[in-house]
Motif scaffolding. Structure first.
Motif, PDB file in Angstrom:
ATOM      1  N   ALA A  20       0.833  -1.202   0.000  1.00 17.56           N
ATOM      2  CA  ALA A  20       0.000   0.000   0.000  1.00 17.56           C
ATOM      3  C   ALA A  20       0.873   1.260   0.000  1.00 17.56           C
ATOM      4  O   ALA A  20       0.680   2.157  -0.818  1.00 17.56           O
ATOM      5  CB  ALA A  20      -0.935  -0.004   1.201  1.00 17.56           C
ATOM      6  N   GLY A  22       3.591   3.460  -1.012  1.00 19.96           N
ATOM      7  CA  GLY A  22       4.479   3.458  -2.170  1.00 19.96           C
ATOM      8  C   GLY A  22       4.718   4.868  -2.659  1.00 19.96           C
ATOM      9  O   GLY A  22       4.520   5.842  -1.926  1.00 19.96           O
ATOM     10  N   LEU A  23       5.125   4.963  -3.908  1.00 15.74           N
ATOM     11  CA  LEU A  23       5.356   6.277  -4.493  1.00 15.74           C
ATOM     12  C   LEU A  23       4.105   7.134  -4.380  1.00 15.74           C
ATOM     13  O   LEU A  23       4.177   8.351  -4.248  1.00 15.74           O
ATOM     14  CB  LEU A  23       5.732   6.108  -5.963  1.00 15.74           C
ATOM     15  N   GLY A  24       2.951   6.487  -4.431  1.00 16.24           N
ATOM     16  CA  GLY A  24       1.681   7.200  -4.345  1.00 16.24           C
ATOM     17  C   GLY A  24       1.523   7.984  -3.049  1.00 16.24           C
ATOM     18  O   GLY A  24       0.885   9.038  -3.035  1.00 16.24           O
ATOM     19  N   ASN A  25       2.098   7.485  -1.973  1.00 13.65           N
ATOM     20  CA  ASN A  25       1.957   8.179  -0.697  1.00 13.65           C
ATOM     21  C   ASN A  25       2.903   9.352  -0.590  1.00 13.65           C
ATOM     22  O   ASN A  25       2.594  10.353   0.036  1.00 13.65           O
ATOM     23  CB  ASN A  25       2.276   7.242   0.473  1.00 13.65           C
ATOM     24  N   TYR A 100       5.956   1.697 -13.193  1.00 15.19           N
ATOM     25  CA  TYR A 100       6.278   2.044 -11.805  1.00 15.19           C
ATOM     26  C   TYR A 100       7.781   1.861 -11.561  1.00 15.19           C
ATOM     27  O   TYR A 100       8.422   2.637 -10.864  1.00 15.19           O
ATOM     28  CB  TYR A 100       5.452   1.128 -10.912  1.00 15.19           C
ATOM     29  N   PHE A 230      -5.870   3.540  -5.670  1.00 14.34           N
ATOM     30  CA  PHE A 230      -4.464   3.384  -6.047  1.00 14.34           C
ATOM     31  C   PHE A 230      -3.605   3.195  -4.800  1.00 14.34           C
ATOM     32  O   PHE A 230      -2.787   2.299  -4.720  1.00 14.34           O
ATOM     33  CB  PHE A 230      -3.999   4.605  -6.834  1.00 14.34           C
ATOM     34  N   THR A 231      -3.831   4.048  -3.819  1.00 10.53           N
ATOM     35  CA  THR A 231      -2.959   4.039  -2.651  1.00 10.53           C
ATOM     36  C   THR A 231      -3.111   2.747  -1.852  1.00 10.53           C
ATOM     37  O   THR A 231      -2.174   2.266  -1.240  1.00 10.53           O
ATOM     38  CB  THR A 231      -3.206   5.278  -1.757  1.00 10.53           C
ATOM     39  N   SER A 233      -3.812  -0.172  -3.119  1.00 11.59           N
ATOM     40  CA  SER A 233      -3.534  -1.333  -3.982  1.00 11.59           C
ATOM     41  C   SER A 233      -4.736  -2.269  -4.081  1.00 11.59           C
ATOM     42  O   SER A 233      -4.570  -3.478  -4.218  1.00 11.59           O
ATOM     43  CB  SER A 233      -2.326  -2.160  -3.501  1.00 11.59           C
ATOM     44  N   ILE A 336       3.265  -5.969  -6.776  1.00 12.59           N
ATOM     45  CA  ILE A 336       2.631  -6.017  -8.106  1.00 12.59           C
ATOM     46  C   ILE A 336       3.137  -7.232  -8.858  1.00 12.59           C
ATOM     47  O   ILE A 336       2.367  -7.922  -9.529  1.00 12.59           O
ATOM     48  CB  ILE A 336       2.950  -4.763  -8.968  1.00 12.59           C
TER      49      ILE A 336
HETATM   50  N1  PHE Z   1      -0.199   1.590  -3.424  1.00 13.70           N
HETATM   51  C1  PHE Z   1       0.942   2.041  -4.119  1.00 13.70           C
HETATM   52  C2  PHE Z   1       1.258   3.465  -3.898  1.00 13.70           C
HETATM   53  O1  PHE Z   1       0.579   4.177  -3.207  1.00 13.70           O
HETATM   54  C3  PHE Z   1       0.760   1.954  -5.562  1.00 13.70           C
HETATM   55  C4  PHE Z   1       0.799   0.656  -6.117  1.00 13.70           C
HETATM   56  C5  PHE Z   1       0.514   0.561  -7.372  1.00 13.70           C
HETATM   57  C6  PHE Z   1       1.130  -0.436  -5.379  1.00 13.70           C
HETATM   58  C7  PHE Z   1       0.542  -0.615  -7.932  1.00 13.70           C
HETATM   59  C8  PHE Z   1       1.158  -1.623  -5.942  1.00 13.70           C
HETATM   60  C9  PHE Z   1       0.855  -1.700  -7.211  1.00 13.70           C
HETATM   61  O2  PHE Z   1       2.224   3.925  -4.438  1.00 13.70           O
END
Ligand code: PHE
Ligand code: NA
Length: 495
Positions: A20, A22-25, A100, A230-231, A233, A336
């Motif tokens: 969960a 990841g780069l998104g956070n 990613y 997204f965040t 997963s 992933i």
């Molecule tokens: N959840 C991850 C994030 O916030 C994004 C992510 C994408 C994780 C795809 C796994 C697969 O960055």
């Protein structure tokens, strides 16, 4: 063959949190909050977290746990005609995996630059010009392979491969147990320094100051829902795969709440960190904060390096920041790749080692498209369609299948029978009515807008082939696999 299992409950939670977070956070959440009304974004965000994020997480944990399969097998056990949905989700995961990893590669490069801030003072020119070497390329005219991007990407692939190849307990769980505590310590250390910088509090004010005029804006709600899926997963095969390795006695409700709350807590913490830094930067340069912020990719690779240049002890804080980004990205990338690998193991009945080698080998080659001059543009275009079309559609279909063709009350009874605390009727209301309604509106709006206005000024042919065409191809191939595997599954069912 007996299915692999997590070694401990903490191991599972750390792996789920590792996916969960990841780069998104770290770079996506702060600028999403910033662009969508600052403090006012938290209302839709928390609403989406409570009514969609948590129920979705509980639902996916229970699917994996009960049906003991990666997404395609789990959905086909619900009904053979649903297997395609699992493959569609696996394809989403596979596509996210190949771009990613490019961002992780950039972060690895920037980690090495950060010791001496060799990005110089023109961080914008450095990133787009010297590093990405973005010329007049387009998403379909990529230019040539850039070895200085390809090599860090290969390093990222190697780490992911090592974890997935080794297995659930010895590889993924062990990696998460090292990476997650390391990540938390690094981020806390960064925050401890940053909040005492002059101007930092102005940055936080900026982030948390609510702009209530935006709360009635449909775009803000769309952004909040997109960010939540997204965040966390969820909706693309990952959490189903991870929870398929849970031991029989597992507290689903508790695990799901913990995963969601830790992830969203981390996002807010990262927001504090980034905006603290931006506030300091604004103060140092005597500029309003709006002039120092740049959105999207630019935030992590243009604005942050510029801020690091101004920090005290940049050679410590810089590497800490980029190492945190790398670690957060890698633990997500591992998840992933595991989602894809476990689906292949289930389907082809081949060994984990062979499946992981195939997935990472092919993935590595495909990902090289993003290590080119036009890689950023391809990434931007594909990412847009995956997040705003494919992922939301996948979540909506999943909800419709589960909520309307099967019985949500069965899921609720199931999780309540194995969890310490029970979830109430609200779970069913969210899964059956609230979330599908919100998703349908948001997806519908996205489809219409994208159809009418395109995206990012890209050529129609690029949008048609790399955007719409890609999503359509994923769907068609998923259906073909589904149709051709029916006889085999029915045979299995008879046995
Ligand atoms: N959840 C991850 C994030 O916030 C994004 C992510 C994408 C994780 C795809 C796994 C697969 O960055
Ligand atoms: Na996340």
């Amino acid at each position: 063959m007996k299915r692999e299992q997590w070694g401990s409950r903490a191991g599972f939670i750390l792996a789920a949190v590792g996916s969960a977070i990841g780069l998104g956070n770290i770079w996506r959440f702060p600028y999403m909050a910033y662009e969508n009304g600052g403090g006012a974004f938290f209302i839709p965000y928390l609403f989406a977290m409570l009514t969609a994020g948590i129920p979705f997480m509980i639902m996916e944990f229970s699917l994996g746990h009960k049906l003991r399969g990666a997404a395609p097998r789990a959905f086909s056990k619900l009904g053979t005609k649903f297997e395609w949905l699992g493959w569609f989700q696996v394809f989403i995961a596979a596509i996210i995996a190949v771009y990613y990893v490019a961002i992780i590669g950039w972060a690895i490069s920037y980690l090495s630059y950060s010791f001496t801030q060799s990005w110089g003072t023109d961080t914008n020119g450095f990133f787009f010009g010297e590093y990405l070497k973005l010329g007049d390329n387009t998403p379909s005219q990529l230019g040539s392979l850039q070895s200085h991007i390809a090599i860090p990407m290969a390093i990222a692939w190697a780490i992911t491969f090592a974890a997935v190849f080794t297995g659930v307990k010895g590889g993924i769980e062990r990696a998460s147990k090292i990476m997650m505590p390391l990540l938390f310590i690094m981020v806390l250390a960064l925050i401890a320094r940053v909040v005492f910088l002059p101007g930092a509090l102005d940055g936080l004010n900026y982030l948390f100051q609510p702009d209530f005029s935006k709360i009635m804006d449909a775009k803000v709600w769309s952004a909040a829902y997109g960010q939540i899926f997204f965040t966390l997963s969820v909706g693309f095969a990952i959490m189903i795969a991870y929870s398929s390795y849970l031991p029989e006695k597992s507290d689903i409700n508790n695990n799901a709440f913990m995963t969601v709350l830790i992830n969203c807590g981390f996002s807010i913490t990262a927001g504090v960190l980034i905006f603290g830094v931006l506030g300091y930067m604004a103060q140092e340069q005597a500029k309003p904060i709006t002039e120092v912020v740049s959105a999207g990719v630019g935030l992590a690779f243009v604005t942050i390096p510029a801020a690091i240049n101004l920090l005290p002890a940049p050679f410590i804080l810089g590497p800490l920041f980029f190492l945190a980004l790398v670690v957060a990205g890698l633990s997500s990338h591992i998840s992933i790749i595991e989602a894809v690998t476990s689906a292949i193991i289930d389907k082809l009945k081949i060994s984990r080692k062979l499946a992981a080698s195939l997935v990472c080998g092919i993935g590595f080659i495909v990902s090289m498209a993003f290590a080119t001059n036009g890689g950023l543009l391809l990434l931007d275009l594909v990412d847009y369609f995956i997040n705003n079309v494919a992922l939301l559609a996948s979540c909506l279909v999943e909800l419709v299948v589960i909520a309307w063709l099967l019985k949500v009350s069965d899921i609720r009874n199931y999780v309540n029978s194995i969890s310490e605390f029970s979830i109430g009727k609200w779970f069913e209301i969210c899964i059956r009515f609230l979330s599908p309604a919100m998703l349908a509106v948001i997806l519908g709006t996205n489809l219409v807008n994208t159809f009418n206005d395109g995206y990012g000024g890209y050529a129609t042919s690029d949008l048609l082939i790399l955007g719409w065409g890609l999503v359509a191809a994923m769907f068609v191939v998923a259906v073909i696999i589904n149709v051709s595997s029916k006889p085999q599954l029915q045979q299995e069912a008879k046995l």
